[in-house]
Scaffold this active site. Sequence first.
Site, PDB file in Angstrom:
ATOM      1  N   LYS A  39     -10.517 -39.132  33.361  1.00  0.00           N
ATOM      2  CA  LYS A  39     -10.812 -40.469  33.887  1.00  0.00           C
ATOM      3  C   LYS A  39     -10.416 -40.543  35.363  1.00  0.00           C
ATOM      4  CE  LYS A  39      -6.349 -42.043  32.079  1.00  0.00           C
ATOM      5  NZ  LYS A  39      -5.670 -42.751  30.966  1.00  0.00           N
ATOM      6  N   ARG A  84      -0.801 -53.097  24.109  1.00  0.00           N
ATOM      7  CA  ARG A  84      -1.979 -53.529  24.885  1.00  0.00           C
ATOM      8  C   ARG A  84      -3.108 -53.707  23.877  1.00  0.00           C
ATOM      9  NH1 ARG A  84      -1.933 -48.958  29.613  1.00  0.00           N
ATOM     10  NH2 ARG A  84      -2.918 -47.910  27.878  1.00  0.00           N
ATOM     11  N   TYR A 137      -0.217 -48.871  66.093  1.00  0.00           N
ATOM     12  CA  TYR A 137      -0.139 -50.313  65.831  1.00  0.00           C
ATOM     13  C   TYR A 137       1.311 -50.789  65.730  1.00  0.00           C
ATOM     14  CZ  TYR A 137      -5.087 -50.523  64.460  1.00  0.00           C
ATOM     15  OH  TYR A 137      -6.456 -50.485  64.437  1.00  0.00           O
ATOM     16  N   MET A 185      -5.811 -46.912  59.266  1.00  0.00           N
ATOM     17  CA  MET A 185      -6.823 -46.678  58.243  1.00  0.00           C
ATOM     18  C   MET A 185      -7.356 -45.247  58.298  1.00  0.00           C
ATOM     19  SD  MET A 185     -10.387 -48.732  57.574  1.00  0.00           S
ATOM     20  CE  MET A 185      -9.623 -50.333  57.445  1.00  0.00           C
TER      21      MET A 185
HETATM   22  C1  LIG Z   1      -4.872 -41.716  30.403  1.00  0.00           C
HETATM   23  C2  LIG Z   1      -4.733 -41.543  28.944  1.00  0.00           C
HETATM   24  C3  LIG Z   1      -4.209 -40.358  28.414  1.00  0.00           C
HETATM   25  C4  LIG Z   1      -3.644 -39.243  29.282  1.00  0.00           C
HETATM   26  O1  LIG Z   1      -2.316 -39.535  29.640  1.00  0.00           O
HETATM   27  P1  LIG Z   1      -1.448 -38.492  30.515  1.00  0.00           P
HETATM   28  O2  LIG Z   1      -0.132 -39.120  30.597  1.00  0.00           O
HETATM   29  O3  LIG Z   1      -2.132 -38.400  31.842  1.00  0.00           O
HETATM   30  O4  LIG Z   1      -1.480 -37.206  29.787  1.00  0.00           O
HETATM   31  C5  LIG Z   1      -4.189 -40.218  27.049  1.00  0.00           C
HETATM   32  N1  LIG Z   1      -4.648 -41.197  26.235  1.00  0.00           N
HETATM   33  C6  LIG Z   1      -5.134 -42.367  26.715  1.00  0.00           C
HETATM   34  C7  LIG Z   1      -5.609 -43.409  25.772  1.00  0.00           C
HETATM   35  C8  LIG Z   1      -5.185 -42.574  28.079  1.00  0.00           C
HETATM   36  O5  LIG Z   1      -5.672 -43.727  28.549  1.00  0.00           O
END
Ligand SMILES: *Cc1c(COP(=O)(O)O)cnc(C)c1O
Length: 369
Positions: A39, A131, A257, A305
């Site tokens: 991700k 969550r 700056y 930036m």
């Molecule tokens: C991001 C995520 C992971 C990975 O977690 P790490 O700590 O980066 O290994 C695993 N499961 C879910 C549901 C996640 O959102």
Amino acid sequence: MLAGRERALATVDLGAVRHNVVRLASLLPPGGKLCAVVKANGYGHGAVAVAEAAQAAGAAWLGVATVDEAAELRAAGLAGPLMIFGALTGSELQNAVTADADVSVWSERFLIEAQKVGARLHVKFNSGMGRLGADAATAERLAVAAAASGRLAGLMSHFATADEAETSYFNLQLDRFLDLATKLKQRFPEMIAHTANSAATLREPRAHCDMVRTGIAIYGLAPANDDPFKDDLRPAMRLSSYIADVRVVRPGESVGYGRRFIAECETRVAIVPIGYADGIARSLTDRGTVLIGGHRCAIKGTISMDQLTVELPGAVGKPGDEVVFIGLGNDQRILAEEVAQLLGTINYEVVCDVGPRVARRYVGAESAA
Ligand SMILES: *Cc1c(COP(=O)(O)O)cnc(C)c1O
């Protein structure tokens, strides 16, 4: 003008990614699967290249947070099991099915929508993250209903404290998950149970279940923001720029700056064409260090930036020299973990912040894992 230099460059060692995946997989029981979590553009490293390397090293699954991330992987030709962890709107759910990605379910309402479009489902159990996720009774009902329509793929949960030294809450969550998983696997033996992130994978074999979902560790970063090398992980990302110019600043003159840096004596300063829009946090102003020719040099003055300035000690540094923000240089190194500590955050955020303006260059694509 300066051949061979990129303005802002993340060099990603895919050999390191493969090493890390093989290393993590070696911890698993026979038949245990690894889901490579890519991700957020592969935690800033580039999702497609990392996913390919992870699959080459034996990752059975790919995991992402959003439907667009899933679609990007499919568009790049990545095949194999893929799941989306996060919440989805109605149109996103349809697109998930089009991308042949599994989704997670934690409510009756979403189950109905998901069954209409034929999505494969992983029931998300809230074992204590607090969550998204269903309580145990709801999770069981969802699993039964999903199985009845032949769409039950897995049972999942997520740890809140797997990276913390104190393990009692972690163990409580794990026990809750194992209780439910054991019960459901008796009825649905094909279902895969998965709950371990990187920290849990490294820490606790009981958490491995049928699959682990490892993100941070496949990039060679330490889940607890300490030392990746103690777990034989290899950091994959090197973040660099170059010296565009060197100026000599006279006493009383300022740089940048807000005149945050005013020279007390004659000082050589390097101007580096990378800034907070590239992911070099502005709050590293007057705190961060970089490596130039293997020497640690201090960031001085406000980070802009698109540019920042570095004080050059002695004769160190000339136009065209590489400036390393994360990576190795001679016997010195700057880890993402060190930068995170300076910023009061975690390595995850440091690499995720490496922006789209930064070129990614991949090395180690060919060599064996
Ligand atoms: C991001 C995520 C992971 C990975 O977690 P790490 O700590 O980066 O290994 C695993 N499961 C879910 C549901 C996640 O959102």
